[in-house]
Write a protein that holds these residues in place. Sequence first.
Motif, PDB file in Angstrom:
ATOM      1  N   MET A   4       0.818  -1.220   0.000  1.00  0.00           N
ATOM      2  CA  MET A   4       0.000   0.000   0.000  1.00  0.00           C
ATOM      3  C   MET A   4       0.854   1.273   0.000  1.00  0.00           C
ATOM      4  SD  MET A   4      -2.917  -0.981   2.807  1.00  0.00           S
ATOM      5  CE  MET A   4      -3.740  -2.564   2.771  1.00  0.00           C
ATOM      6  N   LYS A   5       2.160   1.082   0.191  1.00  0.00           N
ATOM      7  CA  LYS A   5       3.124   2.192   0.199  1.00  0.00           C
ATOM      8  C   LYS A   5       2.840   3.186   1.324  1.00  0.00           C
ATOM      9  CE  LYS A   5       4.174   1.806  -4.730  1.00  0.00           C
ATOM     10  NZ  LYS A   5       4.267   2.494  -6.037  1.00  0.00           N
ATOM     11  N   VAL A   6       2.479   2.614   2.483  1.00  0.00           N
ATOM     12  CA  VAL A   6       2.328   3.465   3.659  1.00  0.00           C
ATOM     13  C   VAL A   6       3.718   3.961   4.062  1.00  0.00           C
ATOM     14  CG1 VAL A   6       0.228   2.398   4.522  1.00  0.00           C
ATOM     15  CG2 VAL A   6       2.435   1.416   5.149  1.00  0.00           C
ATOM     16  N   ALA A   7       3.763   5.144   4.648  1.00  0.00           N
ATOM     17  CA  ALA A   7       5.034   5.749   5.043  1.00  0.00           C
ATOM     18  C   ALA A   7       4.813   6.593   6.280  1.00  0.00           C
ATOM     19  CB  ALA A   7       5.594   6.603   3.896  1.00  0.00           C
ATOM     20  N   ASP A   8       5.908   7.038   6.883  1.00  0.00           N
ATOM     21  CA  ASP A   8       5.838   7.939   8.030  1.00  0.00           C
ATOM     22  C   ASP A   8       4.939   9.115   7.674  1.00  0.00           C
ATOM     23  OD1 ASP A   8       6.245   9.753  10.063  1.00  0.00           O
ATOM     24  OD2 ASP A   8       8.372  10.045   9.665  1.00  0.00           O
ATOM     25  N   SER A   9       3.918   9.358   8.485  1.00  0.00           N
ATOM     26  CA  SER A   9       2.918  10.393   8.166  1.00  0.00           C
ATOM     27  C   SER A   9       3.533  11.774   8.020  1.00  0.00           C
ATOM     28  CB  SER A   9       1.826  10.417   9.242  1.00  0.00           C
ATOM     29  OG  SER A   9       2.356  10.834  10.486  1.00  0.00           O
ATOM     30  N   LYS A  47      12.305   6.116  15.203  1.00  0.00           N
ATOM     31  CA  LYS A  47      11.878   6.219  13.800  1.00  0.00           C
ATOM     32  C   LYS A  47      11.226   4.928  13.295  1.00  0.00           C
ATOM     33  CE  LYS A  47      13.741  10.319  13.616  1.00  0.00           C
ATOM     34  NZ  LYS A  47      12.899  11.548  13.611  1.00  0.00           N
ATOM     35  N   ALA A  48      10.535   4.233  14.189  1.00  0.00           N
ATOM     36  CA  ALA A  48       9.890   2.974  13.784  1.00  0.00           C
ATOM     37  C   ALA A  48       8.872   3.199  12.679  1.00  0.00           C
ATOM     38  CB  ALA A  48       9.230   2.310  14.984  1.00  0.00           C
ATOM     39  N   ASP A  49       8.307   4.436  12.624  1.00  0.00           N
ATOM     40  CA  ASP A  49       7.301   4.721  11.592  1.00  0.00           C
ATOM     41  C   ASP A  49       7.905   4.728  10.194  1.00  0.00           C
ATOM     42  OD1 ASP A  49       8.765   6.959  12.163  1.00  0.00           O
ATOM     43  OD2 ASP A  49       7.057   8.250  12.580  1.00  0.00           O
ATOM     44  N   SER A  50       9.217   4.816  10.078  1.00  0.00           N
ATOM     45  CA  SER A  50       9.856   4.753   8.762  1.00  0.00           C
ATOM     46  C   SER A  50      10.500   3.389   8.511  1.00  0.00           C
ATOM     47  CB  SER A  50      10.916   5.850   8.631  1.00  0.00           C
ATOM     48  OG  SER A  50      11.937   5.689   9.596  1.00  0.00           O
ATOM     49  N   LEU A  51      10.474   2.497   9.519  1.00  0.00           N
ATOM     50  CA  LEU A  51      11.106   1.183   9.406  1.00  0.00           C
ATOM     51  C   LEU A  51      10.110   0.050   9.209  1.00  0.00           C
ATOM     52  CD1 LEU A  51      13.724   1.514  12.313  1.00  0.00           C
ATOM     53  CD2 LEU A  51      14.147   1.783   9.864  1.00  0.00           C
ATOM     54  N   SER A  64       3.956   2.626  10.312  1.00  0.00           N
ATOM     55  CA  SER A  64       3.598   3.707   9.387  1.00  0.00           C
ATOM     56  C   SER A  64       2.087   3.833   9.269  1.00  0.00           C
ATOM     57  CB  SER A  64       4.206   3.446   8.005  1.00  0.00           C
ATOM     58  OG  SER A  64       5.604   3.340   8.054  1.00  0.00           O
ATOM     59  N   ALA A  65       1.405   2.695   9.179  1.00  0.00           N
ATOM     60  CA  ALA A  65      -0.057   2.708   9.071  1.00  0.00           C
ATOM     61  C   ALA A  65      -0.682   3.306  10.332  1.00  0.00           C
ATOM     62  CB  ALA A  65      -0.575   1.291   8.848  1.00  0.00           C
ATOM     63  N   ALA A  66      -0.141   2.954  11.512  1.00  0.00           N
ATOM     64  CA  ALA A  66      -0.642   3.530  12.766  1.00  0.00           C
ATOM     65  C   ALA A  66      -0.399   5.029  12.800  1.00  0.00           C
ATOM     66  CB  ALA A  66       0.046   2.856  13.950  1.00  0.00           C
ATOM     67  N   SER A  67       0.756   5.448  12.293  1.00  0.00           N
ATOM     68  CA  SER A  67       1.098   6.877  12.235  1.00  0.00           C
ATOM     69  C   SER A  67       0.108   7.641  11.371  1.00  0.00           C
ATOM     70  CB  SER A  67       2.520   7.032  11.680  1.00  0.00           C
ATOM     71  OG  SER A  67       2.852   8.380  11.458  1.00  0.00           O
ATOM     72  N   ILE A  68      -0.260   7.068  10.248  1.00  0.00           N
ATOM     73  CA  ILE A  68      -1.217   7.713   9.338  1.00  0.00           C
ATOM     74  C   ILE A  68      -2.591   7.826  10.005  1.00  0.00           C
ATOM     75  CG2 ILE A  68      -2.519   7.354   7.197  1.00  0.00           C
ATOM     76  CD1 ILE A  68       0.127   6.132   6.064  1.00  0.00           C
ATOM     77  N   CYS A  69      -3.046   6.761  10.644  1.00  0.00           N
ATOM     78  CA  CYS A  69      -4.351   6.801  11.320  1.00  0.00           C
ATOM     79  C   CYS A  69      -4.376   7.890  12.392  1.00  0.00           C
ATOM     80  CB  CYS A  69      -4.656   5.450  11.949  1.00  0.00           C
ATOM     81  SG  CYS A  69      -4.950   4.109  10.766  1.00  0.00           S
ATOM     82  N   ALA A  70      -3.300   7.963  13.185  1.00  0.00           N
ATOM     83  CA  ALA A  70      -3.239   8.947  14.264  1.00  0.00           C
ATOM     84  C   ALA A  70      -3.200  10.369  13.726  1.00  0.00           C
ATOM     85  CB  ALA A  70      -2.016   8.674  15.135  1.00  0.00           C
ATOM     86  N   LYS A  71      -2.410  10.587  12.687  1.00  0.00           N
ATOM     87  CA  LYS A  71      -2.268  11.941  12.127  1.00  0.00           C
ATOM     88  C   LYS A  71      -3.545  12.406  11.447  1.00  0.00           C
ATOM     89  CE  LYS A  71      -0.078  15.665  10.732  1.00  0.00           C
ATOM     90  NZ  LYS A  71       0.052  16.814  11.672  1.00  0.00           N
TER      91      LYS A  71
END
Length: 305
Positions: A63-68, A168-172, A177-184
């Motif tokens: 899905m190409k999720v990434a750090d928000s 930087k787990a959201d970039s690893l 990354s998906a959790a970061s996107i939901c939160a943001k």
Amino acid sequence: MELGAFDANNSVSCRLTSEIPNVCLEEDCCLGIDEAGRGPVLGPMVYGICYCPISKKEDLKGMKVADSKTLTEAERENLFETLHQSKSFVGWALQILSPNTISTSMLQRSKYNLNALSHDTAIGLVQYALDSGVQLKEVFVDTVGPAEKYEDKLSQRFPGIKITVRPKADSLFPVVSAASICAKVARDRVVKGWNFAEQLGDVDTDYGSGYPGDPKTKAWLLKYLDPVFGYSQFVRFSWSTAQTLMESKSVAVHWDDDEEDGEKGAQKLNNKSMLSYFSASGAAQRQTAPHRFFSERRLKNINTL
């Protein structure tokens, strides 16, 4: 994402959840944790978890999720919609910590700092997933404080689950990354549609990024500071930026048991006392409408009895 539960009372913490995919109740799953809005003086902090079967890790990566923080708002919204459309194997949960919750927690008598609040919130979300029947085997977390100590803490709390805490787990890890996107996405929507319970009228929503160093944010804080009641619950009044403005611009309060005498104690801050706020001259000098405390009680200034 339905925010109605939080909008109804944005002075308290609120949990929002997706449906739990059936496959997550049957297969071994991984879960990621991240937050949005840790640093701003305005608005809530939102913690998010996202989980899926370990067998679906590559699907999530595809899905190409990434750090928000590296994505535009439009990209985050599109990716959140993609996650929502994948609800057959992806689930999420959010804990929205209101500014009032953050401030009252940090300023309570017993020390409870932002790191402790963050840890407890993350633990609560993992426990929610377990209590809901999600078959967790792996948890990936963006660190808060020293990574090794946080990893040990979570491993002791959740034995039998492989815990990985990394900066930087959201970039690893795509699941983080998906959790970061939901939160943001949740935080952005809450901030944009904030319901001011204080009835401030036509509030200027051009408050910048919300970070203490932003000139627009500082200007907004100065504009909407009530000299007696302080700030609306949109502001984290435990932040030093807000406290400094309140100390320099608000009227002073003198307590009878202060060591200083009444006259001196009342004038030590900004040469104003609390009584001056209620005087006729004080009312004439104010540029904003009276606080809702007065209008709700139909209170008015009077010159004679």
